[in-house]
Scaffold this motif. Structure first.
Motif, PDB file in Angstrom:
ATOM      1  N   GLN A   1      -6.969   0.770  -8.429  1.00  0.00           N
ATOM      2  CA  GLN A   1      -6.665   2.191  -8.672  1.00  0.00           C
ATOM      3  C   GLN A   1      -5.715   2.388  -9.856  1.00  0.00           C
TER       4      GLN A   1
ATOM      5  N   ASP B   1      -5.524  -1.736  -3.399  1.00  0.00           N
ATOM      6  CA  ASP B   1      -4.823  -0.450  -3.382  1.00  0.00           C
ATOM      7  C   ASP B   1      -4.069  -0.175  -4.678  1.00  0.00           C
TER       8      ASP B   1
ATOM      9  N   THR C   1       0.840  -1.210   0.000  1.00  0.00           N
ATOM     10  CA  THR C   1       0.000   0.000   0.000  1.00  0.00           C
ATOM     11  C   THR C   1       0.873   1.258   0.000  1.00  0.00           C
TER      12      THR C   1
ATOM     13  N   GLN D   1      -3.926  -5.960  -0.702  1.00  0.00           N
ATOM     14  CA  GLN D   1      -3.397  -4.628  -1.014  1.00  0.00           C
ATOM     15  C   GLN D   1      -3.057  -4.523  -2.505  1.00  0.00           C
TER      16      GLN D   1
END
Ligand SMILES: Cc1ncc(C[n+]2csc(CCOP(=O)(O)OP(=O)(O)O)c2C)c(N)n1
Ligand SMILES: CC(=O)[C@@H](O)[C@H](O)COP(=O)(O)O
Ligand SMILES: [Mg+2]
Length: 642
Positions: free
Chosen positions: A415, A411, A380, A407
């Motif tokens: 994204q 994350d 992250t 993650q």
């Protein structure tokens, strides 16, 4: 081979119950003998030495005071468990450690009732101990019975989030259980982070003793300097925390710190704790990694892991290397890339040397981050570095990246952040066995939308992939490479930026196409040579990308050959599955293509040499050759006999 040590008292110990017959001073002598036996055994097998030497006294004391296997002793990571194995009925096999068919280098449930919970990845022990404590209180049953639960966790391993998740839960439940914090001020590398500094503050200066209700009375059993430690405890209370140590805040009775090599402190204190504890207790012991073996104590990693060695001198017997390791090629390539791009930075989770980031850390200290054993955070943190316009290379072993998977998904991938995953130790790793095998990363990375996944076929390809990852800014990208040496190809001066999603044909042939993803390319070439002798010249291709696939190349190979075989150092669900999906979607199977996919078998493979492990996996040259013959319907002499 050095002469075996004389161990007259240890020779009388087969199981922990035998320790109960000895006086405290004899137990001290047994600890000395156990240390010599551990050194002698590891000199013959190689393996994790320093951590075990640091817990010799603790091992003897715990086994002498508690009642294993009824009490559950859980070693975090398990790399320090060799002395424990010697005391728990496995001394006769201790010189088979980490060898094929021998004892595991870690704790393993299937090996002994004295290993109640297997490990090799860190920071799981407190959760496991709590689980046993709760099972006990709920009337659960298991092999050996259910008594106390004791986790032994190092100062490195207690940096991981999971340890705090467990303490949070344990403090809340208030069950009787023990956590021994083995603080040797070392991880594999010197420890980093605020937690490490906090632990140092707990024992810096005058040693102290702050015993809470669970251990009242133990103070009187301790040597004088420790009784006087209350003053120091008050300093800590005043200066750093409100109402006690962090552990007390989490609901544990904090006891310590004490000298973990002094049996005269360990034995009475453990006895008192065993008698009186009513809730969770954390005992803080200070030890030395590598204790009692000068070459280990002097080593930068305090003798963390070693090849076979000569006991008197400590000289390790390392085979001469013929090519640079993949890890060093990665490390050097990253340093070169960073010289040209100040946005490149590197993240490691407590494995700076293992991931080859040593030189990077030296050259670019402000751009290199050892986040401690914290893979989830490391991923992250990398995601946000990328969001902030940096180019993070998140360098992790395949097996440890597993811990940061949510993650990676949540994350990074969702994204679409351009984190570069440098995935080391891909495939089967040898002596560390199944827990450390990098089997799953292709499957779990390539199924994520937008993730680019590459595998290096050799060290030159790895250099290209570092350059490709550095240049790629459109989203996350991963490249994988194995433990050990490259194949000896010439390294290019500069890494070339590869076209995303394009493979390469390395040899033209006919009838069968061998499509390799990763370093099985070498075995594939060998298999192809053997096939030429049988009149078959296969086409060989290096896929380079599992995602996106080189659709054109794969469909062309399928169209122009009778059979197509994919080969990869990974579990089912990876490259071959993506190829099969493509072929199915495109209706290629309707035309009768013979398709085979060579992946790791659906089983955990025990430790052996990597070559032997790949034999078990049926992925070496002879097995690739056999797969081709089988696919083409050519019977071999062997198969006729069978
Ligand atoms: C999740 C995970 N990340 C990384 C590792 C690699 N690793 C093994 S031992 C170790 C250091 C552990 O330090 P500590 O707990 O203090 O034990 P010590 O060796 O000092 O006794 C690391 C980073 C691992 N086993 N598991
Ligand atoms: C115990 C542990 O997890 C590490 O020490 C690991 O054994 C290192 O493996 P490498 O030797 O591949 O770096
Ligand atoms: Mg440590």
């Amino acid at each position: 081979m050095s002469a075996r040590p004389q161990t007259p008292l240890l020779d009388q110990v087969t199981l922990p119950e035998d320790l109960k017959r000895f006086s405290d001073s004899e137990l001290t002598q047994i600890a000395h003998e156990l240390r010599s036996e551990t050194i002698s055994a590891v000199s013959e097998t190689g393996g994790h030495l320093g951590a075990g030497l640091g817990v010799v006294e603790l091992t003897v004391a715990l086994h002498a005071v508690f009642d294993m296997p009824r009490d559950k002793l859980i070693w975090d990571v398990g790399h320090q468990c060799y002395p424990h194995k010697i005391l728990t009925g496995r001394r006769d096999r201790i010189r088979t450690l980490r060898q094929e068919g021998g004892l595991s280098g870690f704790t393993k449930r299937s090996e002994s009732v004295f290993d109640p919970f297997g490990a090799a990845h860190s920071s799981t022990s407190i959760s496991a101990a709590l689980g046993f404590a709760v099972a006990r209180d709920l009337g659960g049953q298991c092999d050996g019975g259910l008594g106390d639960a004791i986790a032994v966790i190092g100062d490195g391993s207690i940096t991981a989030g999971m340890a705090y998740e467990a303490m949070n839960n344990a403090g809340h439940l208030g069950k009787r259980m023990f956590v021994v914090l083995n603080d040797n001020d070392m991880s594999i590398a010197p420890p980093v982070g605020a937690m490490s500094e906090y632990l140092s503050r707990l024992y810096a200066g005058e040693p102290f003793q702050e015993l809470r209700s669970a251990a009242k009375g133990a103070v009187s059993l301790l040597p004088e300097p420790f009784r006087e430690g209350a003053k120091r405890a008050k300093d800590v209370l005043k200066g750093m925390t409100v109402g006690g140590t962090l552990f007390e805040q989490l609901g544990f009775s904090y006891v310590g710190p004490i000298d973990g090599h002094d049996m005269d402190q360990l034995l009475p204190l453990l006895r008192t704790l065993r008698q009186r504890a009513t809730g969770p207790v954390l005992l803080h012991v200070i030890t030395k990694k590598g204790k009692g073996y000068a070459p280990a104590e002097a080593a930068r990693d305090k003798g963390h892991a070693t090849a076979k060695f000569d006991v008197p001198t400590g000289k390790q017997h390392k085979a001469p290397s013929n090519a640079p390791s993949y890890t060093s090629v990665f490390g050097n390539a990253l340093v070169e890339a960073a010289a040209e791009d100040s946005r490149i930075c590197a993240v490691t989770a407590a494995m700076p040397d293992g991931t080859g980031l040593g030189l990077f850390a030296e050259r670019y200290p402000s751009r290199c981050f050892d986040v401690a054993i914290a893979e989830q955070h490391g991923v992250t943190f990398s995601a946000a570095l990328a969001a902030g316009g940096m180019k993070p290379f998140c360098a992790m072993y395949s097996t440890f990246l597993q811990r940061g998977y949510d993650q990676v998904v949540h994350d990074v991938a969702i994204q679409r952040l351009p984190v570069r995953f440098a995935i080391d130790r891909a495939g089967l790793v040898g002596a560390d066995g199944a827990t450390h095998a990098g089997s799953f990363d292709v499957a779990f990375m390539a199924n994520l939308p937008g993730m680019v996944v590459m595998a290096a076929a050799d060290e030159a390809e790895l250099k290209h992939m570092v350059a490709t990852a550095a240049a790629y800014d459109d989203g996350p990208i991963a490249f994988r490479y194995p433990r050990g040496e490259g194949v000896g190809v010439e390294l290019p001066e500069r890494g070339e930026v590869l076209e995303i999603g394009k493979g390469r044909v390395v040899q033209d042939g006919s009838r069968v196409a061998l499509l390799s993803f990763g370093t099985r390319l070498e075995e594939t070439r060998k298999a192809a040579e053997a096939l030429v002798a049988r009149g078959i010249t296969p086409t060989i291709a290096d896929a380079r990308f599992a995602k996106p696939l080189d659709r054109d190349m794969i469909l062309e190979l399928a169209a122009n050959h009778e059979a197509l075989i994919t080969i990869e150092e990974g579990a089912v669900g990876g490259f071959g599955s993506h190829v099969a999906q493509l072929l199915a979607d495109e209706g290629v199977f309707d035309g009768g293509l013979k398709y085979r996919s060579m992946v790791l078998p659906d089983t955990f493979i025990d430790q052996a040499s990597p070559k032997a492990m790949y034999d078990v996996a049926a992925m070496n040259a002879e097995q690739i050759e056999a797969k081709v013959l089988d696919a083409l319907g050519i019977a071999t002499l062997d198969s006729k006999r069978a």
